[in-house]
Scaffold this motif. Structure first.
Motif, PDB file in Angstrom:
ATOM      1  N   TYR A   4      41.873  37.359  36.177  1.00 12.36           N
ATOM      2  CA  TYR A   4      40.457  36.980  36.291  1.00 12.36           C
ATOM      3  C   TYR A   4      39.519  38.174  36.136  1.00 12.36           C
ATOM      4  O   TYR A   4      38.388  38.002  35.684  1.00 12.36           O
ATOM      5  N   LEU A   5      39.964  39.375  36.548  1.00 14.45           N
ATOM      6  CA  LEU A   5      39.084  40.540  36.525  1.00 14.45           C
ATOM      7  C   LEU A   5      39.526  41.624  35.556  1.00 14.45           C
ATOM      8  O   LEU A   5      38.770  42.554  35.282  1.00 14.45           O
TER       9      LEU A   5
ATOM     10  N   ALA B 242      31.916  39.681  37.247  1.00 14.62           N
ATOM     11  CA  ALA B 242      33.179  40.051  37.892  1.00 14.62           C
ATOM     12  C   ALA B 242      32.931  40.610  39.285  1.00 14.62           C
ATOM     13  O   ALA B 242      33.686  40.323  40.227  1.00 14.62           O
ATOM     14  N   ARG B 243      31.863  41.401  39.440  1.00 11.83           N
ATOM     15  CA  ARG B 243      31.553  41.974  40.750  1.00 11.83           C
ATOM     16  C   ARG B 243      31.173  40.882  41.743  1.00 11.83           C
ATOM     17  O   ARG B 243      31.606  40.895  42.899  1.00 11.83           O
ATOM     18  N   ARG B 244      30.391  39.916  41.297  1.00 13.03           N
ATOM     19  CA  ARG B 244      29.968  38.833  42.192  1.00 13.03           C
ATOM     20  C   ARG B 244      31.165  37.976  42.617  1.00 13.03           C
ATOM     21  O   ARG B 244      31.301  37.619  43.794  1.00 13.03           O
ATOM     22  N   VAL B 245      32.001  37.621  41.662  1.00 11.14           N
ATOM     23  CA  VAL B 245      33.131  36.757  41.997  1.00 11.14           C
ATOM     24  C   VAL B 245      34.139  37.513  42.855  1.00 11.14           C
ATOM     25  O   VAL B 245      34.833  36.920  43.682  1.00 11.14           O
TER      26      VAL B 245
ATOM     27  N   CYS C  98      36.762  37.949  48.128  1.00 10.95           N
ATOM     28  CA  CYS C  98      37.059  38.692  49.359  1.00 10.95           C
ATOM     29  C   CYS C  98      36.679  37.869  50.584  1.00 10.95           C
ATOM     30  O   CYS C  98      37.417  37.823  51.576  1.00 10.95           O
ATOM     31  N   MET C  99      35.537  37.215  50.525  1.00  6.55           N
ATOM     32  CA  MET C  99      35.125  36.338  51.627  1.00  6.55           C
ATOM     33  C   MET C  99      36.130  35.204  51.809  1.00  6.55           C
ATOM     34  O   MET C  99      36.471  34.828  52.931  1.00  6.55           O
TER      35      MET C  99
END
Length: 277
Positions: free
Chosen positions: A220-221, A237-240, A245-246
């Motif tokens: 995915y990244l 990619a940074r947002r997802v 992580c959450m």
């Protein structure tokens, strides 16, 4: 977006931190039998975490299979790898909770009562001599495949990049070396320091978390992956990554709550007069 710096992807770091946290819990509770049992028993924190990770991983792999078919509607190695891994991981998830048998309070058929080491409806605990299929055969296969995939091939690929390209040509990926080393070390520590008949569940959970985060990071990244990832745009990619992580922390919290029996059943059990006419 191809990024070979695994530490640039917080999902891998958070996955490692979750595994380290559970290992610390096991060490702290090593001299507290009730607490340690709570951690590793059937339907305990560790087993629920395994199921949740495997279930989510199966969903992620299934999504990749659908995406692959939509991009290239033909049967190739990449599609076969995604479909095969989806089925394998989904099977592992369902086996972990005995196909919802305990949750739905379903009695085991006679075959499993007679041939299953835990008298439950699952395949991996079928009797095999004095042990079970899981302990006699599956654990050995998992150990060989795990060491080869996480340690041997990544080390060889550092000097022979063609090895990684060959692995990826079959629709697979190689996890980053250092997170893999930490995963293997945690498994070794759990076996050497924890004196409990179910200590092996810790290593299985470490593997479930490790593969969940490295699969997501690779496919995915683009972490340590030479082919196009699902998210090519760096801001996306940074947002997802942050959202994932959450989700990882939420999975741990959910596994803990499930192990505690939180819900309507637990409430009614502790309030005998509730609902009485």
């Amino acid at each position: 977006m191809v990024n070979n710096k695994w530490y640039g992807h917080p999902v891998i770091v958070v996955g490692m931190l979750i595994n380290v946290f559970v290992m610390i819990l096991a060490l702290v509770w090593a001299n507290d039998p009730p607490a340690l049992w709570r951690l590793v028993v059937e339907d305990g924190i560790v087993e629920w975490m395994q199921f949740l990770c495997f279930a989510l991983l199966a969903g992620l792999l299934g999504f990749l299979a659908v995406e692959q078919w939509q991009r290239t509607p033909k049967v190739n190695l990449q599609l076969l790898a995604f479909v095969g891994l989806t089925a394998l991981v989904a099977l592992a998830a369902l086996e972990e909770i005995s196909w919802f048998q305990r949750i739905l309070n379903i009695a085991s058929p006679e075959f499993f009562l007679e041939n299953n080491k835990q008298a439950e409806t699952n395949i991996h605990n079928l009797a095999m001599g004095s042990g079970s299929l899981h302990k006699v055969l599956l654990l050995k296969i998992i150990a060989i495949v795990g060491l080869t995939h996480n340690i041997i091939l990544p080390i060889v690929a550092r000097k022979r990049p063609g090895v990684q390209r060959w692995v990826e040509s079959m629709g697979l990926y190689l996890p980053p070396l250092w997170p893999s080393v930490i995963y293997i070390v945690l498994v070794a520590i759990s076996h050497l320091t924890i004196d409990h008949p179910r200590k092996g569940e810790l290593g299985e959970m470490f593997g479930a978390v490790h593969y969940l985060v490295t699969v997501f990071a690779a496919y995915y990244l683009g972490a340590n992956y030479g082919r196009p990832a699902v998210f090519q745009d760096q801001p996306d990619a940074r947002r997802v990554s942050t959202l994932f992580c959450m989700l990882l922390v939420f999975l741990l919290m959910t596994g803990w709550m499930l192990s505690a029996g939180a819900g309507a059943g637990a409430y009614i059990a502790t309030h005998p007069g509730f609902g009485a006419e």
